[in-house]
Design an enzyme around this catalytic site. Structure first.
Site, short mmCIF file in Angstrom:
data_model
loop_
_atom_site.label_atom_id
_atom_site.label_comp_id
_atom_site.label_asym_id
_atom_site.label_seq_id
_atom_site.Cartn_x
_atom_site.Cartn_y
_atom_site.Cartn_z
N TYR A 159 0.90 -1.21 0.11
CA TYR A 159 0.11 -0.02 -0.10
C TYR A 159 0.85 1.35 -0.14
O TYR A 159 1.75 1.56 0.83
CB TYR A 159 -0.96 -0.10 1.27
N ASP A 240 9.34 2.88 0.72
CA ASP A 240 8.13 3.40 1.15
C ASP A 240 8.31 3.28 2.58
O ASP A 240 7.60 2.42 3.38
CB ASP A 240 6.97 2.87 0.82
N LYS A 267 3.23 10.51 7.44
CA LYS A 267 2.50 10.08 8.81
C LYS A 267 3.06 11.05 9.88
O LYS A 267 2.88 12.25 9.73
CB LYS A 267 2.86 8.72 9.06
C1 PLP Z 1 3.28 2.58 3.64
C2 PLP Z 1 2.33 3.86 3.03
N1 PLP Z 1 2.65 4.58 2.16
C3 PLP Z 1 1.90 5.66 1.69
C4 PLP Z 1 0.84 5.80 2.40
C5 PLP Z 1 -0.08 6.86 1.98
O1 PLP Z 1 -0.05 8.02 2.85
P1 PLP Z 1 -1.04 9.15 2.90
O2 PLP Z 1 -2.55 8.57 3.68
O3 PLP Z 1 -0.48 10.38 3.79
O4 PLP Z 1 -1.25 9.54 1.51
C6 PLP Z 1 0.41 4.96 3.45
C7 PLP Z 1 -0.89 5.47 4.39
O5 PLP Z 1 -1.36 4.65 5.10
C8 PLP Z 1 1.25 4.06 3.68
O6 PLP Z 1 0.92 3.27 4.99
#
Ligand code: PLP
Length: 417
Positions: A159, A240, A267
């Protein structure tokens, strides 16, 4: 073995939940008139309707019906600092007195960039965004640009934002990149993907620990294998670390000893305020350099939002010491172990996975997780409906002990006939 009627137990749980929350129920009806399903952040929906928060008191959320919940969800990792940590609160208030809708560069973005670059080995230079999703979009675009290639290798259950989700195949809202999707933590599958199209592979993007996919760590050696394949074939390795950067003072890349070419963040890093960032090697980030006629023009009205920057500087400089972060992750490890002992001892088909302060409760039959979730709400503990827990710094030892005891009580009598 328990004989269970999970459906009946869930019907009972929903009905008792709804009966005790008339104000949230009324707001659910009002909300549904103006937002689809009454919701503007899908992951916060659960049946029969989510409680609406009235305020936070330290680590406790209070809903509009007066119920109190220790917040174990920690805003899906963004709430690492809790809701009202004084250093962050003071920085935000001080900034409000100096103005907030500033369409100009300022010193705080430099300070936050220095703190971020100092923290994560792979980040020589950084750019800010409004969210983790945006950070990932930018990192992937940069990789495609610098390599002149189109394929993006991603992992099942990964994700990277609502437009970059791979839980059951690419999500319907996904951006139309040329994705190659392989099973997470499966080295032969990655090798095969490279063997089939190495010269077309712009990048590999991976969460060192699947976050939304259930807090599943990569198997030992997996990240090293990705590093080696990307180096051999000239592809950009993107970690990520939107969630996993909290797992070690230097991020998961330091915890697991593998340095990517680019890292994306988000986050908690702005103390709980809106935030995202992507960074990496100077040679890659140069594509964004306007003084060099950089080809990539990364716009974004709120990229250097001064309130987020002020909160982030206070959070990283004054609150998140290496000792505090290590202690938080240790507490998560102890809790996970205790939950697993409890579930196994009671013969329940639940397990807790994760690393450090990121945990997830699983069961093959999803109804168990939903029952657990409602039982914990009843006991005054809030976690994600899908079972995720992300510990925050302001959750006390006493609160964690009370949670572990509530789980033990429920496990001894989960009220399924
Ligand atoms: C690993 C990861 N990448 C990207 C995102 C996306 O971040 P945002 O919700 O700030 O767009 C999330 C959100 O949960 C995430 O867990």
């Amino acid at each position: 073995m328990l004989t269970v009627d999970l459906d009946a137990a869930l019907v009972a749980a929903h009905s008792s939940y709804a009966d005790r929350r008339p104000r949230s129920a009324a707001l659910a009806i009002a909300a549904a008139k103006v937002m689809p399903g009454g919701n503007t952040r899908t992951v916060l929906h659960f049946d029969p309707f989510p409680f609406r928060v009235q305020r936070a008191e330290g680590s406790v959320l209070v809903d509009v019906d007066g119920h109190r919940y220790v917040d174990l969800l920690g805003n899906y990792t963004a709430g690492l600092f809790g809701h009202q940590v004084p250093a962050v609160r003071d920085a935000i208030i001080a900034q409000l007195d100096r103005g907030w809708a500033i369409g100009a560069t300022h010193a705080l973005e430099v300070e936050l960039a220095e703190l971020v670059c100092a923290r994560f080995e792979s980040v020589e230079q950084v750019r800010f965004t409004n969210s983790g999703t945006e950070a990932n979009l930018m990192a992937i675009a940069a990789a495609i640009h610098v390599t002149g290639r189109r394929k993006v290798l991603v992992f099942e259950d990964g994700y990277h934002g609502g437009v970059l989700t791979f839980a059951h195949g690419p999500g319907p809202l996904n951006v139309p990149h040329d994705f190659v999707v392989v099973p997470f933590t499966d080295v032969p599958a990655v090798q095969a993907a490279f063997a089939a199209a190495a010269t077309e592979m712009a990048c590999v993007i991976v969460e060192p620990v699947l976050g939304s996919g259930g807090c599943i760590p990569a198997a030992p050696g997996f990240l090293d294998a990705l590093r080696q394949l990307c180096t051999t074939h000239g592809s950009v390795l993107i970690f990520d670390e939107v969630m996993t950067s909290r797992l070690h003072p230097g991020g998961a890349q330091a915890r697991f000893g593998v340095v990517p070419d680019m890292t994306t963040l988000g986050k908690y890093l702005a103390g709980g305020m809106t935030f995202g960032a992507f960074g990496g090697r100077r040679s890659i980030m140069a594509a964004f350099d306007p003084t060099q006629g950089g080809a990539l023009s990364q716009a974004g009205t709120f990229n250097n939002n001064v309130v987020s920057m002020a909160a982030g500087v206070a959070a990283l400089r004054d609150v998140l010491t290496p000792e505090a972060l290590v202690a938080l992750n240790d507490r998560g490890d102890v809790l996970r172990e205790r939950l697993n002992v409890t579930f196994a001892g009671a013969g329940l088909p639940l397990t807790a996975t994760g690393v450090g302060s990121m945990l997830n409760i699983h069961a093959d039959d999803e109804r168990w997780v939903e029952l657990f979730f409602h039982a914990m709400l009843d006991s005054g503990f809030y976690l994600a409906r899908r079972g995720m827990i992300a510990l925050a710094l302001d959750v006390t030892e006493e609160q964690l002990e009370a949670f572990a005891e509530a789980v033990e009580r429920w496990a001894a009598d989960p009220r399924v006939e």
